[in-house]
Design a protein around this motif. Structure first.
Motif, short mmCIF file in Angstrom:
data_model
loop_
_atom_site.label_atom_id
_atom_site.label_comp_id
_atom_site.label_asym_id
_atom_site.label_seq_id
_atom_site.Cartn_x
_atom_site.Cartn_y
_atom_site.Cartn_z
N THR A 23 1.08 -1.39 -0.04
CA THR A 23 0.00 0.01 0.07
C THR A 23 0.87 1.32 0.24
O THR A 23 1.69 1.38 0.70
CB THR A 23 -0.85 -0.02 1.15
OG1 THR A 23 -1.63 -1.19 0.95
CG2 THR A 23 -1.83 1.25 1.33
N ILE A 24 0.45 2.02 -0.87
CA ILE A 24 1.29 3.26 -1.14
C ILE A 24 0.37 4.45 -0.64
O ILE A 24 -0.73 4.63 -0.81
CB ILE A 24 1.64 3.78 -2.40
CG1 ILE A 24 2.74 2.69 -2.96
CG2 ILE A 24 2.23 5.18 -2.95
CD1 ILE A 24 2.82 2.83 -4.51
N GLY A 25 0.82 5.40 0.15
CA GLY A 25 0.17 6.38 0.87
C GLY A 25 0.65 7.83 0.09
O GLY A 25 1.76 7.65 -0.04
N ARG A 48 0.23 4.51 9.40
CA ARG A 48 0.09 3.03 9.99
C ARG A 48 -0.29 1.98 9.00
O ARG A 48 0.14 0.82 9.30
CB ARG A 48 -0.75 3.29 11.22
CG ARG A 48 -0.61 2.18 12.35
CD ARG A 48 -1.74 2.35 13.21
NE ARG A 48 -1.90 3.60 13.75
CZ ARG A 48 -1.43 4.24 14.95
NH1 ARG A 48 -0.63 3.23 15.44
NH2 ARG A 48 -1.95 5.19 15.33
N HIS A 49 -1.27 2.34 8.15
CA HIS A 49 -1.67 1.62 7.00
C HIS A 49 -0.95 1.46 5.79
O HIS A 49 -1.65 0.80 4.63
CB HIS A 49 -3.29 1.79 6.66
CG HIS A 49 -4.05 1.81 8.05
ND1 HIS A 49 -4.51 2.79 8.83
CD2 HIS A 49 -4.75 0.56 8.53
CE1 HIS A 49 -5.16 2.47 9.96
NE2 HIS A 49 -5.37 1.08 9.67
N CYS A 50 0.07 2.01 5.71
CA CYS A 50 0.59 2.23 4.37
C CYS A 50 2.09 1.48 4.69
O CYS A 50 2.90 1.52 5.53
CB CYS A 50 1.03 3.56 3.97
SG CYS A 50 -0.42 4.59 3.86
N ASP A 51 2.82 0.96 3.51
CA ASP A 51 3.90 0.49 3.55
C ASP A 51 5.13 1.76 3.01
O ASP A 51 6.55 1.29 3.29
CB ASP A 51 4.04 -0.64 2.31
CG ASP A 51 3.47 -1.63 2.85
OD1 ASP A 51 3.52 -2.38 3.77
OD2 ASP A 51 1.97 -1.93 2.30
N VAL A 52 4.52 2.72 2.33
CA VAL A 52 5.74 3.81 2.09
C VAL A 52 4.65 5.06 1.70
O VAL A 52 3.66 4.69 1.45
CB VAL A 52 6.41 3.42 0.67
CG1 VAL A 52 5.43 3.37 -0.58
CG2 VAL A 52 7.43 4.38 0.59
N VAL A 84 6.35 6.18 -8.78
CA VAL A 84 5.77 4.92 -7.89
C VAL A 84 7.05 3.91 -7.95
O VAL A 84 7.34 3.37 -6.86
CB VAL A 84 4.72 4.18 -8.54
CG1 VAL A 84 4.69 2.74 -7.93
CG2 VAL A 84 3.48 4.94 -8.50
N ARG A 85 8.00 3.51 -9.06
CA ARG A 85 9.10 2.84 -8.98
C ARG A 85 9.88 3.49 -8.12
O ARG A 85 10.75 2.65 -7.27
CB ARG A 85 9.58 2.91 -10.53
CG ARG A 85 8.62 2.19 -11.39
CD ARG A 85 9.68 2.25 -12.62
NE ARG A 85 8.86 1.61 -13.78
CZ ARG A 85 9.48 0.81 -14.61
NH1 ARG A 85 10.70 0.39 -14.32
NH2 ARG A 85 8.85 -0.18 -15.62
#
Ligand SMILES: Nc1ncnc2c1ncn2[C@@H]1O[C@H](COP(=O)(O)OP(=O)(O)O)[C@@H](O)[C@H]1O
Ligand SMILES: [Mg+2]
Length: 376
Positions: free
Chosen positions: A9-11, A67-71, A292-293
Motif C-alpha cells: 500500500t502506497i500512501g 500506519r496503514h501504508c508501506d511507504v 511509484v518505481r
C-alpha cells in the motif's frame, strides 16, 4: 531494505490531480493506494482505496494514515513538519522530511542551491519594506517578489514594475517574508524531471519546453527543441541536484534560459510536475509510474522519448461558457487525448484537466493539442 513490491500500500499526501494520476499508475502496477487530503471529495477519491480527510498539519491523522501504508509519498510540498515526523514512525516517507525542509521555503531552497554551487539568478531575502526598496534599487524592475511559503501558479507573487511601487507590493504580499528576484530576460523556460531511488539509481528525462501565460503554465512540449549541449547541461544540473539533496522519489527542476545564454535554476518541486504530464504519451515511462518505481525502490523506468508530445492545460474558464465543453469534438482531433481530473466545481483559472497530443514533431503535437482545445 528490500523493494516494496506490488500488493503493498502506497500512501500519498494530497489527493489533487497529481495524487490522482500517481494513484492510477500505482493501481496499474498492482498497488493499493491511500490518500490524505483536507477534502473528502478530492480529485483522487474515485481511484483510491481510502481517503483520510484531514489537514496536512494534523499529525495524529498523519500517523494513523501511515500506519496503514508501506511507504508514503506526496503530491504537494506544504505538509506540516510534525505530520511528516509522525508518518515516518510507521512508514518511510519519500521524498523525506530533510528534502522537504529545504524545498518548502523559497529562501531556504535558494540558499541551499547557492551554497551547493547551482546557478541562480540574482535574488535577495526580504523581510521588511525597506529590504524590498533596497532590492528594487539594486536589481531594477521588473522585480519578482515571491512569498517564501505557499505560492504556486503565480500565487503569492507580485511583479514590481516601478521602484516606487514597493510599499504597495509589500501590502499585496501581506508583509510576508519573501525573496525578491531580478527580472530576467528569458529566451525560454525549460524543466527537467529526475528520479532517484533509495538505492541511488538516477534517471533524468530530456528537458520539456514550457510556455507560461500570466505566470501559469499554459502548454508544454517534450522533448524541448533545444540543442543537445543545452539538453545535456540541463539534465546534468537536475541529476546533480537530486544527488546532492539525497532525493528519494522524483524532482522537477524548473529552469530559465536567458537571452544571453545562461542556464539558471528557477525552482524545485519534489513531486510530479505539470510540465511532464506529456510523459504519459511521449515517454517510455510516465512521471507517475516513475514516482511509484522510485519510492518503492524498484528499477527506474526508461526516460527516453518515444514520440514528440505536447500538453495544454484545461482551466475552469472552459466550463464557464454558455454551453458545456464539447469533449466529443476535442476527441475528433487525431492523436489528441483528454484528461479530466474529476474535480467538482469549475472556477476561472482552476486546473480541471489537460489535453495531450503526439505528433511527428513537437510543433505538430502542440498544434493538435491546441486544435482539440479550441474545439471544446
Ligand atoms: N526572476 C524572474 N524573471 C523572469 N520571469 C520570472 C521570474 N520569476 C518568475 N518568472 C515567471 O513567473 C513564472 C512563475 O514563477 P515561479 O517562481 O516558477 O512560481 P510558481 O511557484 O508560481 O510556479 C515563471 O515560470 C516565469 O514565467
Ligand atoms: Mg514555477
Amino acid at each position: 531494505m528490500p523493494p516494496i513490491l506490488p500488493g503493498a500500500t502506497i500512501g500519498i499526501f494530497g489527493g489533487g490531480q497529481l495524487g490522482r494520476m500517481t494513484a492510477m499508475a500505482a493501481r496499474t502496477l498492482g498497488y493499493h493506494v491511500h490518500v490524505l487530503d483536507p477534502g473528502a471529495d478530492c480529485a483522487a477519491r474515485g481511484v483510491v482505496d481510502r481517503v483520510v480527510a484531514a489537514r496536512f498539519d494534523d499529525a495524529d491523522a498523519a500517523a494513523d494514515f501511515a500506519r496503514h501504508c508501506d511507504v508514503v509519498t506526496l503530491e504537494i510540498e506544504q505538509i506540516g513538519r510534525d505530520s511528516l515526523a509522525a508518518a515516518e514512525r510507521f512508514a518511510p516517507v519519500r521524498p523525506g522530511p530533510a528534502v522537504l525542509e529545504i524545498i518548502r521555503d523559497r529562501s531556504r531552497q535558494k540558499a541551499w542551491l547557492r551554497r551547493n554551487g547551482f546557478p541562480l539568478g540574482d535574488y535577495r531575502e526580504v523581510r521588511t519594506v525597506s529590504d524590498l526598496e533596497g532590492a528594487a534599487a539594486d536589481f531594477g524592475t521588473p522585480l519578482f517578489v515571491k512569498a517564501n511559503h505557499g505560492g504556486y501558479d503565480g500565487r503569492g507573487q507580485v511583479r514590481l514594475e516601478r521602484g516606487d511601487g514597493a510599499a504597495a507590493a509589500w501590502r499585496d504580499l501581506a508583509a510576508r517574508a519573501s525573496v525578491a528576484e531580478r527580472g530576467l530576460d528569458l529566451a525560454m523556460e525549460i524543466s527537467v524531471l529526475v528520479a532517484r531511488s533509495p538505492s541511488g539509481a538516477l534517471a533524468a528525462y530530456p528537458p520539456a519546453l514550457n510556455h507560461h501565460e500570466n505566470q501559469v503554465l499554459a502548454w508544454s512540449v517534450l522533448p524541448a527543441p533545444v540543442d543537445p549541449a543545452l539538453a545535456r547541461a540541463a539534465s546534468d544540473l537536475a541529476e546533480g541536484i537530486a544527488e546532492t539533496i539525497g532525493l528519494e522519489g522524483i524532482l522537477a527542476v524548473e529552469m530559465f534560459v536567458t537571452t544571453d545564454g545562461a542556464l539558471l535554476v528557477n525552482e524545485l518541486a519534489p513531486r510530479p510536475h505539470n510540465s511532464y504530464h506529456t510523459s504519459e504519451a511521449a515517454s517510455a515511462t510516465s512521471q507517475f509510474e516513475q514516482l511509484v518505481r522510485a519510492v518503492c525502490d524498484l528499477p527506474l523506468g526508461a526516460t527516453d522519448t518515444v514520440t514528440p508530445g505536447a500538453i495544454v492545460n484545461l482551466f475552469g474558464d472552459v466550463w464557464l461558457k454558455d454551453a458545456p465543453p464539447r469533449f466529443d469534438a476535442a476527441l475528433a482531433t487525431r492523436h489528441a487525448r483528454v484528461h479530466l481530473y474529476g474535480k467538482p466545481g469549475a472556477r476561472a483559472g482552476r486546473k480541471m484537466g489537460h489535453i495531450s497530443a503526439i505528433g511527428a514533431t513537437t510543433d505538430e503535437a502542440l498544434a493538435r493539442a491546441k486544435e482539440a482545445l479550441s474545439s471544446l
